[in-house]
Design a protein around this motif. Structure first.
Motif, PDB file in Angstrom:
ATOM      1  N   GLY A 219     -12.141 -88.142  39.472  1.00 58.29           N
ATOM      2  CA  GLY A 219     -10.903 -88.991  40.298  1.00 58.29           C
ATOM      3  C   GLY A 219      -9.711 -88.602  39.558  1.00 58.29           C
ATOM      4  O   GLY A 219      -9.111 -89.950  40.025  1.00 58.29           O
ATOM      5  N   ASN A 220      -9.454 -88.248  38.311  1.00 50.21           N
ATOM      6  CA  ASN A 220      -8.560 -87.526  37.984  1.00 50.21           C
ATOM      7  C   ASN A 220      -7.989 -86.681  38.690  1.00 50.21           C
ATOM      8  O   ASN A 220      -8.237 -85.869  39.687  1.00 50.21           O
ATOM      9  CB  ASN A 220      -8.615 -87.221  36.749  1.00 50.21           C
ATOM     10  N   LEU A 221      -6.616 -86.741  39.066  1.00 52.68           N
ATOM     11  CA  LEU A 221      -5.807 -85.634  39.731  1.00 52.68           C
ATOM     12  C   LEU A 221      -5.507 -84.633  38.915  1.00 52.68           C
ATOM     13  O   LEU A 221      -5.213 -84.724  37.217  1.00 52.68           O
ATOM     14  CB  LEU A 221      -4.089 -86.408  39.280  1.00 52.68           C
ATOM     15  N   PHE A 233      -5.178 -85.866  34.776  1.00 52.75           N
ATOM     16  CA  PHE A 233      -4.391 -87.696  34.816  1.00 52.75           C
ATOM     17  C   PHE A 233      -5.157 -88.973  35.337  1.00 52.75           C
ATOM     18  O   PHE A 233      -5.105 -88.543  37.028  1.00 52.75           O
ATOM     19  CB  PHE A 233      -3.272 -87.945  35.028  1.00 52.75           C
ATOM     20  N   LYS A 234      -5.927 -89.864  35.065  1.00 55.12           N
ATOM     21  CA  LYS A 234      -6.190 -91.179  35.148  1.00 55.12           C
ATOM     22  C   LYS A 234      -5.368 -91.593  36.485  1.00 55.12           C
ATOM     23  O   LYS A 234      -3.566 -91.804  36.083  1.00 55.12           O
ATOM     24  CB  LYS A 234      -6.232 -91.835  34.132  1.00 55.12           C
ATOM     25  N   ILE A 235      -5.786 -92.174  36.967  1.00 58.22           N
ATOM     26  CA  ILE A 235      -4.614 -93.171  37.814  1.00 58.22           C
ATOM     27  C   ILE A 235      -3.700 -93.915  37.490  1.00 58.22           C
ATOM     28  O   ILE A 235      -2.891 -94.099  38.209  1.00 58.22           O
ATOM     29  CB  ILE A 235      -5.875 -94.711  39.098  1.00 58.22           C
ATOM     30  N   LYS A 236      -4.132 -93.943  35.944  1.00 48.95           N
ATOM     31  CA  LYS A 236      -3.058 -95.774  36.115  1.00 48.95           C
ATOM     32  C   LYS A 236      -2.009 -94.971  34.945  1.00 48.95           C
ATOM     33  O   LYS A 236      -1.035 -95.436  34.415  1.00 48.95           O
ATOM     34  CB  LYS A 236      -3.996 -96.898  35.526  1.00 48.95           C
ATOM     35  N   GLU A 237      -2.229 -93.747  34.604  1.00 50.28           N
ATOM     36  CA  GLU A 237      -1.567 -92.917  33.816  1.00 50.28           C
ATOM     37  C   GLU A 237      -0.099 -92.435  34.266  1.00 50.28           C
ATOM     38  O   GLU A 237       0.579 -92.274  33.645  1.00 50.28           O
ATOM     39  CB  GLU A 237      -2.066 -92.434  32.969  1.00 50.28           C
ATOM     40  N   LEU A 238      -0.133 -92.190  35.879  1.00 53.30           N
ATOM     41  CA  LEU A 238       0.615 -91.492  35.921  1.00 53.30           C
ATOM     42  C   LEU A 238       0.752 -91.925  37.468  1.00 53.30           C
ATOM     43  O   LEU A 238       0.951 -92.201  38.027  1.00 53.30           O
ATOM     44  CB  LEU A 238      -0.241 -89.906  36.938  1.00 53.30           C
TER      45      LEU A 238
END
Ligand code: BTN
Length: 242
Positions: A219-221, A233-238
């Motif tokens: 699920g990371n971008l 990038f993880k959902i919460k960090e970007l």
């Protein structure tokens, strides 16, 4: 379809979580409400909706034992189910903005909030919450929001849309159970908003450009950065500045 229709409730997700924690409910039981007083969005945000105009509902999914690296598969299956249903209603210019905003053109028309719970008996279940702007036409003060009615120029039968989404969801969850996930990922990537296009992002107060390459199975971008390196990038960090 086992469907519980409510006029108003705090949140269909919370209601379904509590109900399925205390009593037996069929797989794919749906709770739909005309309005929510405490609708929840992603990452602690609120989900506000025009009472009576839109769809706010939650679907119970039982016995889907996804491994820790497979949890995002359910997000993918849900997003794809919504897109498939809306395509059937001839809505065009649909896409999914990572991780799971549903867009028509460049405006958000829907969102997904999946919550996983465990009963005292140890049984695991997921509550899939979907908010979809259907017949709302006034979005004053919300320049990035829209609805099916605005996108298509006519009203929709909310029950038809709901049933279509749930039908697709049943089929796509069956694919997950049969470990047949690749076609869902292909559909997700085919409709991924701004894939392959340089876009602005922000992390830790630093702004930068990146080109979306895709989403990893966890699920990371995945972005191609300006120095030609790849980064995840993880959902919460970007933050996405677009
Ligand atoms: C998002 O932030 O985009 C996710 C929004 C999810 C909203 C839906 S509405 C039905 C269900 N009940 C809730 O409280 N939230 C979800």
């Amino acid at each position: 379809m086992n469907i519980i229709k409510l006029n108003a409730i705090n949140s269909t997700n919370d209601y379904l979580k509590t109900l399925s924690g205390t009593q037996y409910l069929e797989n794919f039981t749906v709770v739909v409400a005309e309005s929510q007083t405490k609708g929840k969005g992603q990452m602690g945000a609120k989900w506000n909706t025009a009472p009576g105009k839109n769809l706010t509902f939650s679907v119970l999914i039982k016995d889907l034992l996804l491994g820790i690296n497979e949890i995002f598969n359910l997000n993918v299956a849900v997003a794809v189910s919504i897109l498939q249903a809306l395509e059937k209603h001839n809505v065009d210019k649909l896409s999914v903005k990572w991780p799971n905003d549903i867009l028509a053109g460049n405006k958000k028309i829907g969102g997904i909030l999946i919550e996983n719970s465990i009963k005292n008996s140890g049984e695991i279940f997921s509550v899939v919450g979907i908010g979809l702007n259907v017949n709302q036409t006034d979005f004053e003060g919300l320049p990035k929001a829209s609805s099916l009615a605005v996108a298509c120029g006519h009203e929709f039968d909310k029950t038809d849309v709901l049933e279509n989404i749930v039908t697709n969801l049943k089929r796509n969850v069956a694919s997950l159970l049969h470990k047949n996930v690749d076609p869902l990922w292909v559909a997700y990537h085919k409709n991924l908003y701004k894939i392959g296009v340089p876009m602005p992002f922000e992390k830790d107060d630093k702004k930068f450009m990146g080109i979306i390459q895709g989403v990893t199975r966890s699920g990371n971008l995945e972005l191609l950065l300006e120095d030609d390196t790849m980064a995840e990038f993880k959902i919460k960090e970007l933050q996405m500045l677009y």
